[in-house]
Write an enzyme that holds these catalytic residues in place. Structure first.
Site, PDB file in Angstrom:
ATOM      1  N   ASN A  87      26.630  39.550  80.900  1.00 26.35           N
ATOM      2  CA  ASN A  87      25.414  39.234  81.671  1.00 26.35           C
ATOM      3  C   ASN A  87      24.158  39.535  80.860  1.00 26.35           C
ATOM      4  O   ASN A  87      23.203  38.743  80.852  1.00 26.35           O
ATOM      5  CB  ASN A  87      25.403  40.016  82.989  1.00 26.35           C
ATOM      6  CG  ASN A  87      25.604  41.516  82.811  1.00 26.35           C
ATOM      7  OD1 ASN A  87      26.444  41.964  82.035  1.00 26.35           O
ATOM      8  ND2 ASN A  87      24.829  42.306  83.536  1.00 26.35           N
ATOM      9  N   CYS A 122      20.496  37.251  85.280  1.00 21.86           N
ATOM     10  CA  CYS A 122      21.746  36.979  84.565  1.00 21.86           C
ATOM     11  C   CYS A 122      22.586  35.972  85.347  1.00 21.86           C
ATOM     12  O   CYS A 122      23.147  35.031  84.777  1.00 21.86           O
ATOM     13  CB  CYS A 122      22.534  38.271  84.375  1.00 21.86           C
ATOM     14  SG  CYS A 122      21.609  39.587  83.547  1.00 21.86           S
ATOM     15  N   THR A 179      13.558  50.147  76.799  1.00 20.01           N
ATOM     16  CA  THR A 179      14.496  50.638  75.792  1.00 20.01           C
ATOM     17  C   THR A 179      15.894  50.874  76.356  1.00 20.01           C
ATOM     18  O   THR A 179      16.681  51.623  75.785  1.00 20.01           O
ATOM     19  CB  THR A 179      13.969  51.940  75.169  1.00 20.01           C
ATOM     20  OG1 THR A 179      13.778  52.924  76.195  1.00 20.01           O
ATOM     21  CG2 THR A 179      12.653  51.700  74.445  1.00 20.01           C
ATOM     22  N   GLY A 180      16.201  50.206  77.473  1.00 23.31           N
ATOM     23  CA  GLY A 180      17.551  50.291  78.017  1.00 23.31           C
ATOM     24  C   GLY A 180      18.498  49.377  77.258  1.00 23.31           C
ATOM     25  O   GLY A 180      18.219  48.951  76.133  1.00 23.31           O
ATOM     26  N   ALA A 181      19.626  49.041  77.872  1.00 22.09           N
ATOM     27  CA  ALA A 181      20.632  48.219  77.196  1.00 22.09           C
ATOM     28  C   ALA A 181      20.075  46.850  76.824  1.00 22.09           C
ATOM     29  O   ALA A 181      20.349  46.335  75.724  1.00 22.09           O
ATOM     30  CB  ALA A 181      21.858  48.067  78.093  1.00 22.09           C
ATOM     31  N   ILE A 182      19.280  46.246  77.715  1.00 21.36           N
ATOM     32  CA  ILE A 182      18.702  44.941  77.405  1.00 21.36           C
ATOM     33  C   ILE A 182      17.760  45.056  76.214  1.00 21.36           C
ATOM     34  O   ILE A 182      17.819  44.249  75.273  1.00 21.36           O
ATOM     35  CB  ILE A 182      17.972  44.363  78.630  1.00 21.36           C
ATOM     36  CG1 ILE A 182      18.991  43.873  79.668  1.00 21.36           C
ATOM     37  CG2 ILE A 182      17.044  43.224  78.242  1.00 21.36           C
ATOM     38  CD1 ILE A 182      18.371  43.264  80.905  1.00 21.36           C
TER      39      ILE A 182
END
Length: 308
Positions: A282, A142, A27-30
């Protein structure tokens, strides 16, 4: 500087009767950007977002988009009533190595966004979307998604003896998982460069920049090419970049130079996302590749079901 609209259409996805069910672990930025991209896909439906912190911003974001959520991590995926068609693993390389043996019996397509090197490496602009039947697809890194298409194009057109891929990410988007994965990132990116170019003498480098304001994600590809012609080099790399822009429109070649036998290509990626800042290209790049892979799988499933 390139500007992007997150609603720009990706390559056409076949109309399908039943969108593929998708689970996101992480549930992070990605993970948050993946959920947003899934919500805009006609071929995918978000069936679960699983994290480990019930108070995380990622779970709240998923709930706002109408996705079922759980703080049970991978256990929530394993205990679902039926297997998901696709599972995105947006955790860490170490976690994915533990997750895969548990996910494999489910029969889901697992798309690994960590540099774990467990699954079949896929760089869509180079390999296409098919991983030869593997149900564990590794998107390298990335830097791999940014640099491998250029490195491959150069190695295909010229007698390249050395390749170096140097990526720079803004510190504010290099989260805990990225920092834990630094060794794996470098090793996996280097392995992918060799695997897709045939050049054995390679180096991969990742810089984390503390610059304020944050600079866009940048990658430089250095190559040793005897007698390289700048005009031909530019033609080759622009053609490769056009393939990447089919699914990541913020990908742009900034410069190409030839000094003796040293060739340098500089590029940046601007994020086209509802949740990521423009400098997080990225994350947008690897997520866009992941969504394309999942949509292709959804199309294959739909065609298979229609044939029954």
């Amino acid at each position: 500087m390139t500007t992007c609209n997150p609603d720009v259409e990706r390559p056409t996805v076949a109309t399908i009767a039943r969108p593929a069910t998708v689970a996101v672990i992480g549930t992070g930025a990605i993970g948050q950007d993946l959920v947003s991209k899934i919500s805009r896909s006609s071929a995918l439906t978000c069936a679960l977002v699983a994290g480990r912190n019930p108070e995380s911003a990622g779970l709240r974001h998923a709930e706002l988009l109408g996705c079922p959520t759980s703080a049970g991590g991978i256990e929530a995926v394993l205990s679902a009533d039926r297997p998901f068609d696709v599972v995105f693993d947006a955790t860490s390389a170490a976690a994915h190595r533990e997750h895969w043996p548990r996910l494999e019996p489910l029969g889901s397509l697992v798309v690994d966004l960590t540099p774990s090197k467990v699954g079949a490496m896929v760089v869509p602009a180079v390999t296409g979307l098919d991983a030869g039947g593997s149900r564990n697809i590794n998107l390298v890194s990335c830097g791999g998604q940014a640099g491998v298409p250029i490195a491959r194009a150069l190695a295909t057109a010229f007698p390249v003896s050395y390749l170096e891929v140097v990526s720079t990410v803004a510190s504010v988007v290099a989260g805990r998982a990225t920092r834990l994965n630094l060794d794996e990132y470098v090793a996996t990116t280097g392995q992918a460069v060799t695997a897709f170019t045939g050049v054995s003498d390679v180096k991969a480098i990742l810089n984390i920049s503390p610059a304020v304001p944050p600079a866009p994600f940048r990658t430089a590809v250095h190559a040793l090419i005897p007698g390289a012609d700048l005009t031909r080099v530019r033609e080759v790399v622009e053609s490769a970049a056009a393939e990447v822009r089919r699914f990541a429109p913020g990908y742009e070649i900034l410069a190409a130079s030839v000094t003796g036998d040293r060739v340098m290509i500089s590029l940046h990626v601007i994020a086209c996302s509802e949740v990521l800042p423009p400098y997080a290209g990225n994350l947008d790049l690897i997520n866009s590749a992941a969504i394309m892979v999942a949509e292709q799988h959804a199309t294959r499933l739909a065609l298979s079901e229609a044939a029954l």
